[in-house]
Design an enzyme around this catalytic site. Sequence first.
Site, PDB file in Angstrom:
ATOM      1  N   ARG A  77      -6.762   9.547  -9.561  1.00 28.92           N
ATOM      2  CA  ARG A  77      -7.358   9.766  -8.235  1.00 28.92           C
ATOM      3  C   ARG A  77      -6.259  10.130  -7.225  1.00 28.92           C
ATOM      4  NH1 ARG A  77      -6.674   7.465  -2.827  1.00 28.92           N
ATOM      5  NH2 ARG A  77      -8.609   7.822  -1.711  1.00 28.92           N
ATOM      6  N   THR A 104      -1.791   3.792   4.383  1.00 29.42           N
ATOM      7  CA  THR A 104      -0.808   4.860   4.325  1.00 29.42           C
ATOM      8  C   THR A 104       0.168   4.723   5.482  1.00 29.42           C
ATOM      9  OG1 THR A 104      -2.626   6.220   3.595  1.00 29.42           O
ATOM     10  CG2 THR A 104      -0.687   7.373   4.461  1.00 29.42           C
ATOM     11  N   THR A 126       1.819   7.065   0.404  1.00 31.07           N
ATOM     12  CA  THR A 126       0.931   5.938   0.072  1.00 31.07           C
ATOM     13  C   THR A 126       0.892   5.695  -1.436  1.00 31.07           C
ATOM     14  OG1 THR A 126      -1.336   5.104   0.382  1.00 31.07           O
ATOM     15  CG2 THR A 126      -1.136   7.394  -0.224  1.00 31.07           C
ATOM     16  N   SER A 163       0.814  -1.219   0.000  1.00 32.46           N
ATOM     17  CA  SER A 163       0.000   0.000   0.000  1.00 32.46           C
ATOM     18  C   SER A 163       0.843   1.262   0.000  1.00 32.46           C
ATOM     19  CB  SER A 163      -0.913   0.003   1.227  1.00 32.46           C
ATOM     20  OG  SER A 163      -0.135  -0.130   2.399  1.00 32.46           O
ATOM     21  N   THR A 187      -4.984   8.046   8.194  1.00 26.32           N
ATOM     22  CA  THR A 187      -4.975   6.872   7.328  1.00 26.32           C
ATOM     23  C   THR A 187      -6.425   6.503   7.030  1.00 26.32           C
ATOM     24  OG1 THR A 187      -4.192   4.581   7.127  1.00 26.32           O
ATOM     25  CG2 THR A 187      -4.925   5.268   9.302  1.00 26.32           C
ATOM     26  N   GLY A 188      -6.632   5.726   5.976  1.00 25.44           N
ATOM     27  CA  GLY A 188      -7.985   5.297   5.656  1.00 25.44           C
ATOM     28  C   GLY A 188      -8.515   5.953   4.394  1.00 25.44           C
TER      29      GLY A 188
END
Length: 341
Positions: free
Chosen positions: A221, A193, A211, A91, A244-245
């Site tokens: 994106r 991330t 990330t 990731s 993060t997320g």
Amino acid sequence: MSDRRYFIKTTALVSAGLILNGCTDSKTDTSTASTGSATAVSVNKPIVLSTWRFGIQANEAAWKVLSTNGRALDAVEAGVKIPEGDPNERSVGYGGRPDRDGRVTLDACIMDENSNIGSVACLEHIKHPISVARAVMEKTPHVMLVGDGALNFALSHGFEKENLLTEESEKEWKEWLKTSDYKPIANIENHDTIGMIALDTNGNLSGACTTSGMAYKMHGRVGDSPIIGAGLYVDNEIGAATATGHGEEVIRISGCHLVVELMRQGKTPQQACEEAVGRVMKLMKLRNKDPKEIQVGFLALNKNGEYGSYCVQSGFNYAVCDVNGNKLIDAKYFLEVPAEK
Ligand code: GLY
């Protein structure tokens, strides 16, 4: 203990070569974080925090800088380069999952104690986007470069062009193409991330965030990670935060700027993270979205070296390294979600 006394103690430990043991003594602690109180006067420094399990190794690299009285900025860059360069971390950086066109596009940003900022987004072919972000900060009059502009800038500053799509990532992507079903899974595809924030022995804060973004995202994106104020924010008078997320939800509330501003208002890092997640939840409700579909986690550190974290759903953890060692902590959460089998 007063700040000055603590500094003297810290310096003595560094001179004796003992402090390095602090961070290399990795251990897992699933108890909740020590968040301290707003009235605390002692300063816990140096200290470094980073998101997810890979933060343990990243913290070790950062600690080498911090424990020798190095600058927080150098520490966070060195720290996040560990997962960026690891092909097994899917990731971040090299080995990161590609977008739906099979292209590995990377986002990163960095911020120092003087509010200098640098960022790159949708950068291809460069293993360490964080170092390109730092070069944008230090060598250009701008704060953000994207796509081909970021790549050309990196190449002109000596960064090597590489293929970042590993065999394993390519195989998985080709498998995904058979259905092209785009459904990010919280804590899995978005395990996510690396955000890192640090306080050095001089009492200065810095942060870095990097990330490969959501797996199989649309080409072009960009998430929260390269956006100063969303995936990262540092105010050297107050504190630092990283996220993060699901980047879209973090951007929607200017997440890390919000966390730092809440600390400015007197909230502890823990309270600030909880209120920011509350804001995410409120907007999900307003937009008739199911919070179970997303993960967002915040990590915050204040000038006293107190820290806290909070996330939407269970499963997010973070690594903290100070003179007491390097440990993984399960973040407090809003929703309990059964672990994947
Ligand atoms: N938090 C990483 C991303 O949304 O791209």
